[in-house]
Design a protein around this motif. Structure first.
Motif, PDB file in Angstrom:
ATOM      1  N   VAL A   1       0.772  -7.965 -14.488  1.00 31.59           N
ATOM      2  CA  VAL A   1       0.000  -7.573 -13.363  1.00 31.59           C
ATOM      3  C   VAL A   1      -0.688  -8.282 -12.626  1.00 31.59           C
ATOM      4  CG1 VAL A   1      -2.208  -5.839 -13.207  1.00 31.59           C
ATOM      5  CG2 VAL A   1      -0.514  -5.203 -14.883  1.00 31.59           C
ATOM      6  N   TYR A   2      -0.977  -9.486 -13.080  1.00 24.47           N
ATOM      7  CA  TYR A   2      -1.754 -10.635 -12.311  1.00 24.47           C
ATOM      8  C   TYR A   2      -0.775 -10.970 -11.132  1.00 24.47           C
ATOM      9  CZ  TYR A   2      -3.334 -15.254 -10.906  1.00 24.47           C
ATOM     10  OH  TYR A   2      -3.733 -16.243 -10.117  1.00 24.47           O
ATOM     11  N   ALA A   3       0.593 -11.382 -11.773  1.00 27.62           N
ATOM     12  CA  ALA A   3       1.556 -11.701 -10.578  1.00 27.62           C
ATOM     13  C   ALA A   3       1.702 -11.070  -9.514  1.00 27.62           C
ATOM     14  CB  ALA A   3       2.622 -12.166 -11.338  1.00 27.62           C
ATOM     15  N   VAL A   4       1.777  -9.723  -9.635  1.00 31.99           N
ATOM     16  CA  VAL A   4       1.997  -8.613  -8.742  1.00 31.99           C
ATOM     17  C   VAL A   4       0.829  -8.635  -7.904  1.00 31.99           C
ATOM     18  CG1 VAL A   4       2.562  -6.118  -8.029  1.00 31.99           C
ATOM     19  CG2 VAL A   4       3.995  -7.467  -9.954  1.00 31.99           C
ATOM     20  N   GLU A   5      -0.424  -8.559  -8.480  1.00 35.79           N
ATOM     21  CA  GLU A   5      -1.518  -8.671  -7.500  1.00 35.79           C
ATOM     22  C   GLU A   5      -1.924  -9.624  -6.698  1.00 35.79           C
ATOM     23  OE1 GLU A   5      -6.527  -7.940  -8.473  1.00 35.79           O
ATOM     24  OE2 GLU A   5      -5.217  -8.718 -10.010  1.00 35.79           O
ATOM     25  N   PHE A   6      -1.314 -10.988  -7.235  1.00 39.03           N
ATOM     26  CA  PHE A   6      -1.339 -12.163  -6.409  1.00 39.03           C
ATOM     27  C   PHE A   6      -0.631 -11.925  -5.296  1.00 39.03           C
ATOM     28  CE2 PHE A   6       0.172 -16.278  -5.379  1.00 39.03           C
ATOM     29  CZ  PHE A   6      -1.124 -17.336  -5.252  1.00 39.03           C
ATOM     30  N   TYR A   7       0.243 -11.360  -5.182  1.00 36.29           N
ATOM     31  CA  TYR A   7       1.292 -11.402  -4.000  1.00 36.29           C
ATOM     32  C   TYR A   7       0.974 -10.489  -3.176  1.00 36.29           C
ATOM     33  CZ  TYR A   7       4.291 -14.777  -6.165  1.00 36.29           C
ATOM     34  OH  TYR A   7       5.116 -15.803  -6.471  1.00 36.29           O
ATOM     35  N   LEU A   8       0.617  -9.073  -3.615  1.00 38.20           N
ATOM     36  CA  LEU A   8       0.442  -7.823  -2.812  1.00 38.20           C
ATOM     37  C   LEU A   8      -0.936  -7.561  -2.587  1.00 38.20           C
ATOM     38  CD1 LEU A   8       3.252  -5.546  -4.797  1.00 38.20           C
ATOM     39  CD2 LEU A   8       3.508  -6.987  -2.497  1.00 38.20           C
ATOM     40  N   ILE A   9      -1.819  -8.246  -3.128  1.00 42.95           N
ATOM     41  CA  ILE A   9      -3.384  -7.870  -3.003  1.00 42.95           C
ATOM     42  C   ILE A   9      -3.824  -9.033  -2.554  1.00 42.95           C
ATOM     43  CG2 ILE A   9      -5.397  -6.699  -3.929  1.00 42.95           C
ATOM     44  CD1 ILE A   9      -3.898  -5.150  -5.665  1.00 42.95           C
ATOM     45  N   MET A  10      -4.159  -9.791  -3.387  1.00 42.86           N
ATOM     46  CA  MET A  10      -4.662 -11.130  -3.106  1.00 42.86           C
ATOM     47  C   MET A  10      -4.299 -12.044  -1.777  1.00 42.86           C
ATOM     48  SD  MET A  10      -5.516 -12.391  -6.953  1.00 42.86           S
ATOM     49  CE  MET A  10      -6.083 -14.000  -6.569  1.00 42.86           C
ATOM     50  N   HIS A  11      -2.980 -11.950  -1.873  1.00 39.19           N
ATOM     51  CA  HIS A  11      -2.604 -12.741  -0.407  1.00 39.19           C
ATOM     52  C   HIS A  11      -1.527 -11.735   0.254  1.00 39.19           C
ATOM     53  CE1 HIS A  11      -3.856 -16.699  -1.978  1.00 39.19           C
ATOM     54  NE2 HIS A  11      -3.418 -16.054  -3.082  1.00 39.19           N
TER      55      HIS A  11
END
Length: 318
Positions: A63-73
């Motif tokens: 979940v963190y990997a997906v959040e890193f690309y699609l939300i955080m960046h």
């Protein structure tokens, strides 16, 4: 820009959604295990707890990997060309879980076949397969850029996942072969064996199919990360198959004790009525009650089948 995002993130996003769904199944299976088999061996309990914890961490990293690309960046296309550390870390955990489950199934094959050379061959193959997976994950830390990573891991990636499909299929086939030999002709025992056979076939088929899809996607789509989705969900299938095989066993304390009406045509209904027994204190002799107990015990760790017929005769005199 949309095409770049789709080619890079579509596979990981779909894999993350499937991972969260399968994680719920793992939690349900773990809860069921702790309710029904609280008296299991400590080493087995530790293994179940370890797999549950590792799967929790694996899901969180996914979940963190997906959040890193699609939300955080969000909107930052440059970050899409590099692998965030959460992805290879989750893959390391996945390979460890797969290796542990493979060793459990190999141990069961050893108990069923009593042939050490078969187990040793499977252990060697499973260790080599896990080594290829961990090597590929370690290279992704040194080469975070997707294009550079693909150039360096192309041969080891293909060999490792082909070996994964071969090992899973061979373990499932061997396990099914020896489980079929343990059939006794008794309905209760054979029903347990049939469920174990079903889980073994499904495990080998699903995990092998995932490994084949990883190779096909990796070779046919060089500019796409669709193969990552199947890498993410494979460890969940290993954990589910392991927990399901544990929960398939007969629960302790559920052995039914009944008095059959006849055995080989001879009636066994010799148990006197309780009301008659209470109202006939003046009689000097009562027919002794006969209690026939039939138990079927299956040891899932060694897959030893023990069947027994115990007859206990209780008599009393007034």
């Amino acid at each position: 820009m949309p095409s770049v995002v789709m080619s890079i993130m579509q596979g990981p996003l779909c894999g993350a959604l499937a991972t969260m769904l399968l994680y719920g199944v793992i939690c349900m299976q773990t809860f069921r295990y702790w309710q029904a088999y609280e008296h299991d061996m400590k080493i087995l309990k530790y293994l179940v707890v370890s797999i549950c914890i590792l799967e929790t961490v694996h899901t969180a990293l996914t979940v963190y990997a997906v959040e890193f690309y699609l939300i955080m960046h969000f909107g930052d296309v440059t970050n899409l060309a590099y692998a965030v550390w959460g992805m290879p870390a989750s893959y390391v955990i996945g390979f460890i879980i797969a290796y542990a489950v493979n060793l459990c199934f190999i141990w069961r094959i050893l108990q069923l076949s009593q042939k050490r050379w078969i187990a040793i061959c499977f252990v060697i193959l499973a260790t080599i397969r896990c080594g290829f997976g961990l090597a590929n994950c370690s290279l992704s830390f040194y080469y975070p850029m997707w294009k550079v990573f693909r150039q360096h891991v192309f041969p080891t990636m293909v060999v490792g996942w082909v070996l994964s499909a071969v090992v899973d299929s061979a373990i499932a086939f061997t396990l099914c072969l020896y489980l079929r030999k343990r059939r006794t002709g008794m309905n209760q025992t054979d029903s347990i064996l049939n469920r174990l056979l079903l889980y073994s076939i499904n495990t080998g088929a699903v995990t092998s199919f995932c490994a084949i899809l990883v190779v096909v996607m990796f070779l046919s789509l060089p500019n796409n990360l669709a193969f990552i989705g199947f890498v993410q969900v494979q460890s969940k299938f290993y954990a589910i198959s392991f927990l399901a095989s544990l929960n398939t066993r007969k629960r302790p304390g559920t052995t039914k004790q009944t008095a059959p009406s006849a055995v080989e045509g001879v009636a066994l209904s010799f148990m006197p009525d309780i009301s008659t027994f209470e109202t006939s204190h003046q009689q000097s002799l009562h027919l002794p009650p006969i209690e026939v107990r039939k138990s079927v015990v299956m040891n899932i760790y060694g897959d030893d089948l023990d069947t027994g017929m115990d007859s206990t005769v209780h008599g009393s005199e007034c």
